[in-house]
Design a protein around this motif. Structure first.
Motif, PDB file in Angstrom:
ATOM      1  N   ALA A 248       0.816  -1.219   0.000  1.00  0.00           N
ATOM      2  CA  ALA A 248       0.000   0.000   0.000  1.00  0.00           C
ATOM      3  C   ALA A 248       0.845   1.262   0.000  1.00  0.00           C
ATOM      4  O   ALA A 248       0.470   2.281  -0.601  1.00  0.00           O
ATOM      5  N   GLU A 249       2.024   1.230   0.677  1.00  0.00           N
ATOM      6  CA  GLU A 249       2.820   2.456   0.777  1.00  0.00           C
ATOM      7  C   GLU A 249       3.375   2.904  -0.577  1.00  0.00           C
ATOM      8  O   GLU A 249       3.814   4.057  -0.719  1.00  0.00           O
ATOM      9  N   CYS A 250       3.354   2.025  -1.572  1.00  0.00           N
ATOM     10  CA  CYS A 250       3.832   2.418  -2.900  1.00  0.00           C
ATOM     11  C   CYS A 250       2.898   3.416  -3.574  1.00  0.00           C
ATOM     12  O   CYS A 250       3.268   4.049  -4.568  1.00  0.00           O
ATOM     13  N   PHE A 251       1.697   3.560  -3.031  1.00  0.00           N
ATOM     14  CA  PHE A 251       0.704   4.443  -3.651  1.00  0.00           C
ATOM     15  C   PHE A 251       0.632   5.808  -2.969  1.00  0.00           C
ATOM     16  O   PHE A 251      -0.295   6.582  -3.231  1.00  0.00           O
ATOM     17  N   ASP A 252       1.597   6.134  -2.107  1.00  0.00           N
ATOM     18  CA  ASP A 252       1.506   7.398  -1.368  1.00  0.00           C
ATOM     19  C   ASP A 252       1.995   8.600  -2.168  1.00  0.00           C
ATOM     20  O   ASP A 252       1.966   9.731  -1.676  1.00  0.00           O
ATOM     21  N   ARG A 253       2.496   8.355  -3.408  1.00  0.00           N
ATOM     22  CA  ARG A 253       2.907   9.427  -4.336  1.00  0.00           C
ATOM     23  C   ARG A 253       4.006  10.308  -3.737  1.00  0.00           C
ATOM     24  O   ARG A 253       4.046  11.529  -3.958  1.00  0.00           O
ATOM     25  N   SER A 254       4.940   9.679  -3.029  1.00  0.00           N
ATOM     26  CA  SER A 254       6.073  10.411  -2.471  1.00  0.00           C
ATOM     27  C   SER A 254       6.889  11.080  -3.580  1.00  0.00           C
ATOM     28  O   SER A 254       7.297  10.425  -4.539  1.00  0.00           O
ATOM     29  N   GLU A 255       7.100  12.380  -3.452  1.00  0.00           N
ATOM     30  CA  GLU A 255       7.825  13.186  -4.450  1.00  0.00           C
ATOM     31  C   GLU A 255       7.253  13.000  -5.858  1.00  0.00           C
ATOM     32  O   GLU A 255       7.972  13.079  -6.837  1.00  0.00           O
ATOM     33  N   GLY A 256       5.957  12.812  -5.932  1.00  0.00           N
ATOM     34  CA  GLY A 256       5.308  12.686  -7.231  1.00  0.00           C
ATOM     35  C   GLY A 256       5.451  11.334  -7.895  1.00  0.00           C
ATOM     36  O   GLY A 256       4.935  11.137  -9.004  1.00  0.00           O
ATOM     37  N   ARG A 257       6.141  10.403  -7.259  1.00  0.00           N
ATOM     38  CA  ARG A 257       6.257   9.055  -7.828  1.00  0.00           C
ATOM     39  C   ARG A 257       4.897   8.382  -7.728  1.00  0.00           C
ATOM     40  O   ARG A 257       4.230   8.451  -6.696  1.00  0.00           O
ATOM     41  N   ARG A 258       4.520   7.688  -8.800  1.00  0.00           N
ATOM     42  CA  ARG A 258       3.187   7.089  -8.771  1.00  0.00           C
ATOM     43  C   ARG A 258       3.198   5.694  -9.392  1.00  0.00           C
ATOM     44  O   ARG A 258       4.123   5.336 -10.134  1.00  0.00           O
ATOM     45  N   VAL A 259       2.166   4.936  -9.072  1.00  0.00           N
ATOM     46  CA  VAL A 259       1.929   3.628  -9.683  1.00  0.00           C
ATOM     47  C   VAL A 259       0.805   3.775 -10.691  1.00  0.00           C
ATOM     48  O   VAL A 259      -0.270   4.298 -10.367  1.00  0.00           O
ATOM     49  N   GLU A 260       1.052   3.340 -11.906  1.00  0.00           N
ATOM     50  CA  GLU A 260       0.036   3.346 -12.957  1.00  0.00           C
ATOM     51  C   GLU A 260      -0.401   1.900 -13.174  1.00  0.00           C
ATOM     52  O   GLU A 260       0.386   1.059 -13.598  1.00  0.00           O
ATOM     53  N   MET A 261      -1.661   1.598 -12.853  1.00  0.00           N
ATOM     54  CA  MET A 261      -2.189   0.248 -13.025  1.00  0.00           C
ATOM     55  C   MET A 261      -2.704   0.107 -14.457  1.00  0.00           C
ATOM     56  O   MET A 261      -3.686   0.747 -14.842  1.00  0.00           O
ATOM     57  N   PHE A 262      -2.031  -0.712 -15.251  1.00  0.00           N
ATOM     58  CA  PHE A 262      -2.415  -0.864 -16.653  1.00  0.00           C
ATOM     59  C   PHE A 262      -3.198  -2.163 -16.833  1.00  0.00           C
ATOM     60  O   PHE A 262      -2.693  -3.243 -16.544  1.00  0.00           O
ATOM     61  N   ARG A 263      -4.437  -2.043 -17.326  1.00  0.00           N
ATOM     62  CA  ARG A 263      -5.289  -3.202 -17.566  1.00  0.00           C
ATOM     63  C   ARG A 263      -5.801  -3.131 -19.008  1.00  0.00           C
ATOM     64  O   ARG A 263      -6.661  -2.311 -19.336  1.00  0.00           O
ATOM     65  N   LEU A 264      -5.267  -3.998 -19.854  1.00  0.00           N
ATOM     66  CA  LEU A 264      -5.670  -3.990 -21.259  1.00  0.00           C
ATOM     67  C   LEU A 264      -7.171  -4.213 -21.406  1.00  0.00           C
ATOM     68  O   LEU A 264      -7.816  -3.583 -22.250  1.00  0.00           O
ATOM     69  N   ARG A 265      -7.719  -5.097 -20.614  1.00  0.00           N
ATOM     70  CA  ARG A 265      -9.145  -5.392 -20.718  1.00  0.00           C
ATOM     71  C   ARG A 265      -9.985  -4.130 -20.552  1.00  0.00           C
ATOM     72  O   ARG A 265     -10.947  -3.909 -21.305  1.00  0.00           O
ATOM     73  N   ASP A 266      -9.631  -3.281 -19.596  1.00  0.00           N
ATOM     74  CA  ASP A 266     -10.402  -2.061 -19.371  1.00  0.00           C
ATOM     75  C   ASP A 266     -10.344  -1.144 -20.583  1.00  0.00           C
ATOM     76  O   ASP A 266     -11.361  -0.539 -20.968  1.00  0.00           O
ATOM     77  N   ILE A 267      -9.178  -1.038 -21.192  1.00  0.00           N
ATOM     78  CA  ILE A 267      -9.020  -0.164 -22.354  1.00  0.00           C
ATOM     79  C   ILE A 267      -9.819  -0.701 -23.536  1.00  0.00           C
ATOM     80  O   ILE A 267     -10.545   0.041 -24.216  1.00  0.00           O
ATOM     81  N   VAL A 268      -9.699  -1.988 -23.794  1.00  0.00           N
ATOM     82  CA  VAL A 268     -10.375  -2.583 -24.944  1.00  0.00           C
ATOM     83  C   VAL A 268     -11.893  -2.514 -24.776  1.00  0.00           C
ATOM     84  O   VAL A 268     -12.621  -2.185 -25.720  1.00  0.00           O
ATOM     85  N   HIS A 269     -12.371  -2.789 -23.585  1.00  0.00           N
ATOM     86  CA  HIS A 269     -13.826  -2.786 -23.377  1.00  0.00           C
ATOM     87  C   HIS A 269     -14.394  -1.377 -23.333  1.00  0.00           C
ATOM     88  O   HIS A 269     -15.599  -1.194 -23.573  1.00  0.00           O
ATOM     89  N   ALA A 270     -13.566  -0.383 -23.048  1.00  0.00           N
ATOM     90  CA  ALA A 270     -14.033   1.007 -23.081  1.00  0.00           C
ATOM     91  C   ALA A 270     -13.982   1.601 -24.477  1.00  0.00           C
ATOM     92  O   ALA A 270     -14.609   2.638 -24.735  1.00  0.00           O
ATOM     93  N   CYS A 271     -13.242   0.964 -25.366  1.00  0.00           N
ATOM     94  CA  CYS A 271     -13.083   1.483 -26.726  1.00  0.00           C
ATOM     95  C   CYS A 271     -14.366   1.246 -27.529  1.00  0.00           C
ATOM     96  O   CYS A 271     -14.903   0.124 -27.539  1.00  0.00           O
ATOM     97  N   PRO A 272     -14.909   2.255 -28.208  1.00  0.00           N
ATOM     98  CA  PRO A 272     -16.052   2.015 -29.091  1.00  0.00           C
ATOM     99  C   PRO A 272     -15.716   0.925 -30.110  1.00  0.00           C
ATOM    100  O   PRO A 272     -14.630   0.919 -30.690  1.00  0.00           O
ATOM    101  N   ARG A 273     -16.644   0.000 -30.321  1.00  0.00           N
ATOM    102  CA  ARG A 273     -16.352  -1.157 -31.177  1.00  0.00           C
ATOM    103  C   ARG A 273     -15.886  -0.745 -32.576  1.00  0.00           C
ATOM    104  O   ARG A 273     -15.005  -1.377 -33.152  1.00  0.00           O
ATOM    105  N   ALA A 274     -16.458   0.321 -33.103  1.00  0.00           N
ATOM    106  CA  ALA A 274     -16.101   0.754 -34.449  1.00  0.00           C
ATOM    107  C   ALA A 274     -14.651   1.226 -34.524  1.00  0.00           C
ATOM    108  O   ALA A 274     -14.061   1.279 -35.609  1.00  0.00           O
ATOM    109  N   GLN A 275     -14.047   1.555 -33.357  1.00  0.00           N
ATOM    110  CA  GLN A 275     -12.677   2.046 -33.341  1.00  0.00           C
ATOM    111  C   GLN A 275     -11.643   0.959 -33.039  1.00  0.00           C
ATOM    112  O   GLN A 275     -10.441   1.234 -33.018  1.00  0.00           O
ATOM    113  N   LEU A 276     -12.093  -0.273 -32.821  1.00  0.00           N
ATOM    114  CA  LEU A 276     -11.152  -1.349 -32.512  1.00  0.00           C
ATOM    115  C   LEU A 276     -10.144  -1.596 -33.643  1.00  0.00           C
ATOM    116  O   LEU A 276      -8.950  -1.786 -33.367  1.00  0.00           O
ATOM    117  N   PRO A 277     -10.560  -1.611 -34.908  1.00  0.00           N
ATOM    118  CA  PRO A 277      -9.556  -1.793 -35.971  1.00  0.00           C
ATOM    119  C   PRO A 277      -8.462  -0.729 -35.930  1.00  0.00           C
ATOM    120  O   PRO A 277      -7.283  -1.037 -36.149  1.00  0.00           O
TER     121      PRO A 277
END
Length: 326
Positions: A248-277
């Motif tokens: 949990a302490e990795c998420f305290d943004r000390s000196e602006g350092r941050r964790v970016e959680m990347f989930r491909l599924r979220d991006i693909v499912h949020a993308c309008p279907r017509a824009q997938l190609p």
């Protein structure tokens, strides 16, 4: 048709069986049947079959998130000229069967000049690597580290970073400097089994710290990785091979350092279907130009997949190519 089914949650090597099933239901509005021609095994298959996503996984379950096939039948609302088109049927599992029924809107067309042996690997690893580099590496990014440097996706990241003039430093839990994917792309590859790895990693950066670190391990190692970031740097977390979450302490943004959680599924499912190609267009272009290729360790027929996964639990470098009877 021949189908590979996970009967219950568990390891791929223990719960898969082959079934012959008959599908009698007619195609619904916007649906198609895709006759699969090639697919593969991805860590996402193992994670899902393990029961990690219990709220959205119902057993018996047909795995297979990646693959390529040819549209064989179309339902109401789908143009008849779609029949015969080669596509990536994404958005759901179910590729480990001879015919996958899915929505036409979830299919990405595959150009004729990209063979099945490349196209079936075009989704999870290449698209993840491409989007992470696009979103997290700016024109000011100079120093990058990547964990699990022996993995296929780490090799993709190294290729894309070198295209931007950045040679990354790799980390591996194995022997230092060995078995890195695309070895010529790395400044060095260090083993985290050696206690001094954080100091040695810091020495590989001319500034003593890193702008971006791509991490697919998680767990306690993330603490050390966060300390290696410059102020304002980002740890891009896209996997959990350790089986343990980032502290949990990795998420305290000390000196602006941050964790970016990347989930491909979220991006693909949020993308309008017509824009997938369009989302896949850069990946297909890289494949055409010789980048983001996946090494094939073994070719196996669909029906033999359960046996192969029970017998060959460690394929070494490369992926399984699953083939289908035509």
């Amino acid at each position: 048709m021949k189908t590979i089914v996970a009967q219950r949650p568990g390891k791929l090597s223990e719960v898969l069986t082959q079934r012959e099933i008959t599908r009698s239901q007619p195609l619904g509005e916007g649906q198609i049947d895709v006759r699969m021609t090639a697919s593969t095994v991805n860590p996402s298959d193992a994670v899902t079959v393990s029961g990690a996503y219990a709220s959205r996984t119902e057993f018996p379950f047909v795995p297979g998130f990646e693959g390529v096939g040819v549209i064989e039948r179309v339902g109401p609302g789908v143009p008849a000229n779609a029949i015969g088109e080669r596509v990536l049927p994404i958005g759901s599992a179910g590729n480990w069967q001879e015919i996958k029924r899915t929505a036409h809107s979830w299919c990405v067309p595959v150009p004729d000049d990209i063979p099945d042996t490349l196209a079936c690997f075009a989704y999870i690893n290449p698209l993840t690597a491409l989007l992470m580099v696009q979103r997290c590496c700016t024109g000011d990014t100079r120093h990058v580290a990547v964990t699990t440097a022996t993995s296929t996706i780490a090799g993709h990241l190294a290729e894309l970073l070198v295209e931007q003039g950045i040679r990354p430093v790799g980390l591996t839990r194995g022997v230092s400097g060995r078995r890195a994917t695309r070895p010529e792309k790395w400044v060095d590859v260090l083993s985290t089994s050696q206690p001094t790895w954080p100091q040695r990693l810091r020495q590989r950066s001319s500034t003593g710290d890193f702008d971006v670190i791509f991490d697919s391990v998680g767990g306690d190692q993330a603490r050390s990785l966060m300390r290696l970031l410059r102020p304002g740097g980002v740890l891009v977390h896209f996997g959990l091979l350790s089986g343990r979450p980032i502290p949990a302490e990795c998420f305290d943004r000390s000196e602006g350092r941050r964790v970016e959680m990347f989930r491909l599924r979220d991006i693909v499912h949020a993308c309008p279907r017509a824009q997938l190609p369009a989302l896949f267009e850069p990946v297909l272009g890289h494949l055409r130009n010789g980048l983001l290729h996946t090494r094939i360790a073994q070719e196996v027929g669909l029906g033999a997949l359960p046996t192969v996964l029970r017998r060959d639990k460690d394929l070494g470098r490369g992926k399984l190519l699953i083939t289908y009877d035509r």
